[in-house]
Design an enzyme around this catalytic site. Structure first.
Site, short mmCIF file in Angstrom:
data_model
loop_
_atom_site.label_atom_id
_atom_site.label_comp_id
_atom_site.label_asym_id
_atom_site.label_seq_id
_atom_site.Cartn_x
_atom_site.Cartn_y
_atom_site.Cartn_z
N LYS A 238 -0.90 13.47 -42.19
CA LYS A 238 -1.02 12.44 -43.15
C LYS A 238 -2.51 12.09 -43.47
O LYS A 238 -3.06 11.32 -42.65
CB LYS A 238 -0.22 11.29 -42.88
CG LYS A 238 -0.45 10.40 -44.25
CD LYS A 238 0.49 8.93 -44.07
CE LYS A 238 0.36 7.97 -45.09
NZ LYS A 238 1.40 7.21 -45.04
N SER B 283 2.47 -4.19 -42.77
CA SER B 283 2.72 -5.44 -41.78
C SER B 283 2.89 -6.63 -42.38
O SER B 283 2.73 -6.73 -43.37
CB SER B 283 1.45 -5.59 -40.70
OG SER B 283 0.48 -5.93 -41.75
N GLU C 93 -1.97 10.67 -38.54
CA GLU C 93 -2.68 9.96 -39.78
C GLU C 93 -4.05 9.71 -39.33
O GLU C 93 -4.34 8.44 -39.16
CB GLU C 93 -1.86 8.85 -40.42
CG GLU C 93 -2.62 8.11 -41.72
CD GLU C 93 -2.06 6.95 -42.34
OE1 GLU C 93 -0.97 6.71 -41.85
OE2 GLU C 93 -2.48 6.70 -43.49
P1 13P Z 1 -1.35 3.88 -49.04
O1 13P Z 1 -0.65 5.18 -49.64
O2 13P Z 1 -1.16 2.73 -49.87
O3 13P Z 1 -2.64 4.21 -48.57
O4 13P Z 1 -0.37 3.71 -47.70
C1 13P Z 1 -0.04 4.64 -47.11
C2 13P Z 1 -0.08 4.47 -45.47
O5 13P Z 1 0.95 4.51 -44.73
C3 13P Z 1 -1.04 3.97 -44.87
O6 13P Z 1 -1.00 4.10 -43.46
#
Ligand code: 13P
Length: 339
Positions: free
Chosen positions: A219, A26, A177
């Site tokens: 994820k 963001s 995620e």
């Molecule tokens: P990081 O690999 O820096 O954790 O970021 C991945 C991501 O998309 C977090 O939502």
């Protein structure tokens, strides 16, 4: 919903030797990254930096998809080409972060809920028209005294499942995620326990919301020691525990697992992914969906200067190649010296 088409996109996102670049910081988060390299957080600098990555041809050959932020998906490169077109030309699937960040969850001190379900359907239509074929929604789970609570985990899992169902209805593959933060002094057993609880709850909710597992990418965090824990688990321990938890919970219908890096160092994130793929014996592809672990090196090399573009692209290509090898279980620490 055309599940065969969703499945084809999900398979492409986790194709052998490729993984996802999370470039969806963001405006507030990219400011932190830019502050660290002394770059002013302007719209043009954000565009220039992301264009630099998307034009790094060699690096992009290791990248299957890029998660964009809302501002970026509508931006054009300096020569007027939509950034989305640069990705498509490199055979990279454009994706979009659709959650609107976290808010305090009323009644649950120190726990949050991810916002963004209102109007999501309308936004998905526009993003699909612009070329997005997958989306991302991040639920954030912290561990600490008395948390996570079942109520907060269930609320977050439910939102993830509602988001995933809406994406699929709009022919967009949802990246699901649920992130258990590395922050804290908890040991790996605590992360193991929390990850199990959260993933079980997420897959229950996905089932209840009738999400087709063939059309998602998971994820997750790795099962890892808290950053401030005095006892840090070894690479092999992280790999073994993560594979064990996922094998127990994630159905084989899921095409692939693309990990977040979550604050691990670049090399740790690569070593862990490699060790898991060397263990093998699981039904899904395992690859990366890294933000920080792919971008820290190129950001440093770039430092906001046009004359550093080549060096930044080289740093990005190196990290992408290392992670590509790790996604195949073919990385060696010696290769880190071959920049
Ligand atoms: P990081 O690999 O820096 O954790 O970021 C991945 C991501 O998309 C977090 O939502």
């Amino acid at each position: 919903m055309n599940l065969a088409a969703l499945n084809a996109v999900a398979e492409k996102m986790v194709a052998p030797g490729r993984g996802i670049l999370a470039a969806d910081e963001s405006t507030g988060t990219i400011k932190k990254r830019f502050d660290a390299i002394g770059v002013e957080n302007t719209e043009q600098n954000r565009r220039d930096y992301r264009e630099l990555m998307f034009r790094a041809k060699d690096a992009m050959s290791y990248v299957s998809g890029v998660i964009l932020y809302d501002e970026t998906i509508w931006q054009n490169a300096a020569d007027g080409t939509p950034l989305v077109d640069l990705l498509n030309a490199a055979d990279v699937v454009p994706g979009i972060k659709v959650d609107e960040g976290v808010q305090p969850l009323p009644g649950f001190p120190n726990e949050t809920i991810t916002a963004g379900l209102d109007n999501l359907a309308t936004r998905l239509v526009k993003y699909y028209e612009r070329g997005a074929r997958f989306a991302k929604w991040r639920a954030v789970i912290d561990t600490g005294s008395g948390i996570p609570t079942p109520g907060a985990v269930k609320a977050n899992a439910h939102a993830l499942a509602r988001y995933a169902a809406l994406c699929q209805a709009h022919q967009i593959v949802p990246i699901v995620e649920p992130e258990i933060l590395m922050d804290g002094d908890h040991d790996i057993a605590r992360c193991d326990e929390a990850t199990r609880f959260v993933l079980h709850t997420v897959f229950d909710e996905l089932y209840e919301q009738r999400v087709a597992l063939e059309g998602i990418v998971l994820k997750p965090n790795m099962v890892i020691s808290g950053k401030q824990s005095p006892v840090q688990a070894s690479v092999q321990q992280v790999a073994e525990r993560t594979v064990a938890v996922l094998k127990e919970i994630v159905p084989s219908a899921v095409p692939g697992i693309a990990y977040l890096s979550g604050g691990q160092t670049d090399e740790q994130a690569t070593a862990h992914l490699d060790a898991m793929n060397r263990i093998g014996g699981f039904p899904w592809k395992m690859t990366f969906s890294y933000g920080r672990a792919l971008q820290a090196a190129p950001q440093k090399a770039w430092s906001g200067k046009a004359e550093n573009t080549r060096a930044a692209q080289a740093a990005f290509t190196h990290r992408a190649r290392m992670n590509s090898l790790a996604s195949l279980g073919q990385w060696e620490s010696e290769l880190e010296k071959t920049v």
